[in-house]
Write an enzyme that holds these catalytic residues in place. Structure first.
Site, PDB file in Angstrom:
ATOM      1  N   HIS A   1      -7.451  -5.972   0.887  1.00 17.80           N
ATOM      2  CA  HIS A   1      -6.319  -5.243   1.056  1.00 17.80           C
ATOM      3  C   HIS A   1      -5.019  -5.886   1.791  1.00 17.80           C
ATOM      4  O   HIS A   1      -3.842  -5.660   1.444  1.00 17.80           O
ATOM      5  CB  HIS A   1      -6.597  -3.887   1.221  1.00 17.80           C
ATOM      6  CG  HIS A   1      -5.386  -2.974   0.959  1.00 17.80           C
ATOM      7  ND1 HIS A   1      -4.870  -2.663  -0.246  1.00 17.80           N
ATOM      8  CD2 HIS A   1      -4.877  -1.839   1.774  1.00 17.80           C
ATOM      9  CE1 HIS A   1      -3.810  -1.751   0.022  1.00 17.80           C
ATOM     10  NE2 HIS A   1      -3.969  -1.083   1.242  1.00 17.80           N
TER      11      HIS A   1
ATOM     12  N   SER B   1       0.960  -1.299  -0.118  1.00 16.56           N
ATOM     13  CA  SER B   1       0.027   0.158  -0.063  1.00 16.56           C
ATOM     14  C   SER B   1       0.981   1.076   0.002  1.00 16.56           C
ATOM     15  O   SER B   1       1.728   1.476  -0.936  1.00 16.56           O
ATOM     16  CB  SER B   1      -1.038   0.026   1.226  1.00 16.56           C
ATOM     17  OG  SER B   1      -2.027   0.712   0.848  1.00 16.56           O
TER      18      SER B   1
END
Length: 252
Positions: A233, A84
């Site tokens: 995620h 990320s």
């Protein structure tokens, strides 16, 4: 800036960068296996974990923080992985210092712009009055009004620590709140990283999409994409064994 990091294992160096609101500790679930093969550097990026806080917070300063760490550790070339926000730091570093990166792994983030989507989390974190909070449960109760998912709250509250005066944030919450828009910035410029690059995507995540492939090829012409099924995620936390398998297959 001199970053905090944890060094584990032996073998070729593999540097891992966490995402927003995270820390080096997020990677212990996969470090146990990877440290058998690599010398791991689990890094706290600035304004996170046990690294220093600063009013400056953008990808350029985070790239220079990483370069300083590699220089201090006398690491001429490393395997580099980021998740990320850490993935954006890693991508920017590879574009600016390609000779320092032997292979690159990016976990569930693409080179494109991402609109700000953490406002509710930030509202919840800022709603916790640390001076008057007496317990972690009290903090969790406040945060639950903003973030109903227990797993997400547990992850966020890992950054809540104690000192002699009570609770404190390990993250630099005021600066992150003020400058959150910078986390989503797209990669820019004409540089390319021509080394092998692996994008790991969560099968249930929307962070990497078919429309991102053009940007991946533009900046990372030797890229490949692998999807980790049934993960969101935080794929390394949800499917650590599958992520380790892909890392080893790519790097060894």
């Amino acid at each position: 800036m001199e970053l905090n990091f944890k060094k584990l294992g032996s073998g070729k160096p593999l540097v891992i960068l966490h995402g927003l609101f995270g820390s080096a500790d997020n990677w212990f679930s996969i470090a146990r296996e990877l440290q058998k093969t690599f010398t791991l550097y689990l890094v706290d990026q600035r304004n996170h974990g046990d690294s220093p806080h600063s009013e400056e917070w953008n990808y350029q300063v985070m790239v220079e923080d990483l370069k300083e760490l590699l220089d201090d550790e006398k690491l001429d070339q490393v395997f580099l992985m980021g998740h990320s926000m850490g993935g954006k730091t890693a991508m920017n570093f590879a574009l600016q210092y390609p000779e320092r990166v032997e292979k690159l792994i990016i976990a569930d983030i693409a080179p494109r712009y991402y609109p700000v989507h953490h406002q509710t989390i930030l509202e919840g974190l800022n709603a916790i009055d640390l001076k008057n909070t007496k317990s972690r449960k009290e903090a969790d109760d406040i945060l639950s009004s903003y973030v109903p998912e227990l797993g997400t709250r547990q992850f966020l509250l890992k950054s809540l620590s104690r000192d002699s005066d009570g609770f404190v944030w390990k993250i630099n919450l005021p600066v992150i709140t003020e400058k959150i828009n910078q986390v989503g910035e797209a990669l820019a410029g004409e540089n390319q990283y021509e080394g092998p690059t692996l994008f790991l995507a969560g099968g249930n995540s929307n962070y990497i999409q078919q429309s991102d492939l053009g940007d991946m090829e533009k900046f990372f012409p030797k890229y490949e994409v692998e999807f980790i099924s049934d993960t969101g995620h935080w794929l390394h936390a949800e499917k650590p064994e599958a992520v380790v398998k892909e890392i080893q297959k790519f790097l060894l």
